[in-house]
Motif scaffolding. Structure first.
Motif, PDB file in Angstrom:
ATOM      1  N   GLN A 177     -15.986  -0.920   5.248  1.00 34.83           N
ATOM      2  CA  GLN A 177     -16.396   0.468   5.076  1.00 34.83           C
ATOM      3  C   GLN A 177     -17.429   0.871   6.144  1.00 34.83           C
ATOM      4  OE1 GLN A 177     -15.384   2.865   3.145  1.00 34.83           O
ATOM      5  NE2 GLN A 177     -14.068   1.795   1.717  1.00 34.83           N
ATOM      6  N   GLN A 183      -9.759   9.354   8.452  1.00 31.39           N
ATOM      7  CA  GLN A 183     -10.829   8.408   8.149  1.00 31.39           C
ATOM      8  C   GLN A 183     -11.059   8.323   6.632  1.00 31.39           C
ATOM      9  OE1 GLN A 183     -12.440   6.379  10.180  1.00 31.39           O
ATOM     10  NE2 GLN A 183     -11.354   7.120  11.989  1.00 31.39           N
ATOM     11  N   ALA A 184     -10.991   9.470   5.952  1.00 31.50           N
ATOM     12  CA  ALA A 184     -11.176   9.457   4.496  1.00 31.50           C
ATOM     13  C   ALA A 184     -10.050   8.663   3.826  1.00 31.50           C
ATOM     14  CB  ALA A 184     -11.222  10.885   3.960  1.00 31.50           C
ATOM     15  N   ARG A 185      -8.803   8.846   4.283  1.00 26.02           N
ATOM     16  CA  ARG A 185      -7.688   8.077   3.725  1.00 26.02           C
ATOM     17  C   ARG A 185      -7.884   6.587   3.969  1.00 26.02           C
ATOM     18  NH1 ARG A 185      -3.407  11.147   6.523  1.00 26.02           N
ATOM     19  NH2 ARG A 185      -3.667  13.193   5.653  1.00 26.02           N
ATOM     20  N   ASP A 202      -6.053  -1.578  -0.996  1.00 26.95           N
ATOM     21  CA  ASP A 202      -4.680  -1.387  -0.537  1.00 26.95           C
ATOM     22  C   ASP A 202      -4.551  -1.887   0.902  1.00 26.95           C
ATOM     23  OD1 ASP A 202      -2.051  -0.495  -0.454  1.00 26.95           O
ATOM     24  OD2 ASP A 202      -2.635   1.495   0.252  1.00 26.95           O
ATOM     25  N   THR A 257      -9.827  13.585   7.901  1.00 25.21           N
ATOM     26  CA  THR A 257      -8.871  13.296   6.824  1.00 25.21           C
ATOM     27  C   THR A 257      -8.319  11.882   6.966  1.00 25.21           C
ATOM     28  OG1 THR A 257      -8.284  15.627   6.750  1.00 25.21           O
ATOM     29  CG2 THR A 257      -6.762  14.105   5.720  1.00 25.21           C
ATOM     30  N   ALA A 300     -11.183   1.022  -0.049  1.00 23.67           N
ATOM     31  CA  ALA A 300     -11.883   0.938  -1.330  1.00 23.67           C
ATOM     32  C   ALA A 300     -10.964   0.443  -2.439  1.00 23.67           C
ATOM     33  CB  ALA A 300     -12.464   2.301  -1.695  1.00 23.67           C
ATOM     34  N   THR A 301      -9.695   0.814  -2.390  1.00 20.24           N
ATOM     35  CA  THR A 301      -8.764   0.394  -3.439  1.00 20.24           C
ATOM     36  C   THR A 301      -8.112  -0.954  -3.117  1.00 20.24           C
ATOM     37  OG1 THR A 301      -6.955   1.595  -2.384  1.00 20.24           O
ATOM     38  CG2 THR A 301      -8.223   2.764  -4.067  1.00 20.24           C
ATOM     39  N   ARG A 335     -10.717   5.023   4.424  1.00 16.94           N
ATOM     40  CA  ARG A 335     -11.796   4.542   3.541  1.00 16.94           C
ATOM     41  C   ARG A 335     -11.286   4.362   2.112  1.00 16.94           C
ATOM     42  NH1 ARG A 335     -15.079   7.907   6.564  1.00 16.94           N
ATOM     43  NH2 ARG A 335     -14.820   9.624   5.132  1.00 16.94           N
ATOM     44  N   ASP A 336     -10.452   5.309   1.639  1.00 14.29           N
ATOM     45  CA  ASP A 336      -9.898   5.193   0.288  1.00 14.29           C
ATOM     46  C   ASP A 336      -8.997   3.968   0.170  1.00 14.29           C
ATOM     47  OD1 ASP A 336     -11.230   7.470  -0.411  1.00 14.29           O
ATOM     48  OD2 ASP A 336      -9.473   8.792  -0.254  1.00 14.29           O
ATOM     49  N   ARG A 337      -8.189   3.730   1.185  1.00 13.54           N
ATOM     50  CA  ARG A 337      -7.299   2.552   1.151  1.00 13.54           C
ATOM     51  C   ARG A 337      -8.115   1.264   1.170  1.00 13.54           C
ATOM     52  NH1 ARG A 337      -2.860   2.698   5.509  1.00 13.54           N
ATOM     53  NH2 ARG A 337      -2.151   0.887   4.322  1.00 13.54           N
ATOM     54  N   ASP A 395     -15.685   6.269  12.617  1.00 13.80           N
ATOM     55  CA  ASP A 395     -15.541   7.685  12.276  1.00 13.80           C
ATOM     56  C   ASP A 395     -16.551   8.518  13.072  1.00 13.80           C
ATOM     57  OD1 ASP A 395     -14.762  10.030  10.967  1.00 13.80           O
ATOM     58  OD2 ASP A 395     -16.233   9.734   9.369  1.00 13.80           O
TER      59      ASP A 395
END
Length: 180
Positions: free
Chosen positions: A150, A97-99, A108, A95, A105-106, A101-103, A157
């Motif tokens: 990424q 690592q997914a957050r 942020d 979870t 990607a955006t 990656r999302d940050r 990860d």
């Protein structure tokens, strides 16, 4: 007149022999019966002792089996708890690592690396202008391309998952090999 005189002379020896055989056979039968009674009691006592011994052995075996089953059940419960703990660690790490990656990607969050020092060691020059959004003074940093970031996050990860799996395997091996 005696009974012996009533037997004809030629049959007297046979009658005496028959009488002796009857006496011997009777005493043998009587001795046989007495021995049967005596040995019957001995065999009965031995059979009872053997049955008692077998009963004690079976009770001890059943108690040992219950003890081993209890140990096995306790080990299974401990391993199940460890497995749940490691599964929770793994899912939490996934979870995070997914957050991350999302940050990335955006945009942020941007990853950066420290550049090679161009200043001589011992120089503590302060920047002449203040940069917005940064409080930390220090060495120069370069931001990474989001695609490279990424890939780095994917590598870390996989490494984190490997370390969690290794800890789980080590805990399992320790739990199984340690007698309780």
């Amino acid at each position: 007149m005696r009974l012996f005189d009533l037997i004809p002379a030629q049959f007297r020896i046979a009658a005496i022999g028959l009488l002796l055989v009857a006496v011997v056979a009777g005493s043998a039968a009587l001795a046989w019966t007495a021995q049967h009674w005596r040995y019957g009691r001995v065999l009965e006592r031995q059979a009872r002792l053997q049955a008692d011994t077998l009963n004690e052995i079976s009770q001890a075996s059943a108690a040992l089996q219950r003890t081993e089953q209890d140990k096995r059940l306790a080990l299974e419960l401990r391993l199940q708890n460890k497995d749940e703990t490691h599964y929770k660690e793994l899912t939490d790490e996934q979870t995070k690592q997914a957050r991350l990656r999302d940050r990335l990607a955006t945009a942020d969050l941007r990853l950066s690396v420290v550049l090679a020092a161009t200043e001589p060691i011992g120089s503590c020059a302060m920047p002449t202008t203040t940069a917005t959004g940064r409080v930390v003074h220090g060495t120069a940093r370069a931001q990474l391309d989001p695609a490279h970031a990424q890939r780095i996050i994917g590598i870390t990860d996989a490494g984190d998952q490997g370390l969690i799996a290794l800890r789980a395997c080590q805990a399992y091996a320790k739990e199984v090999s340690t007698p309780k």
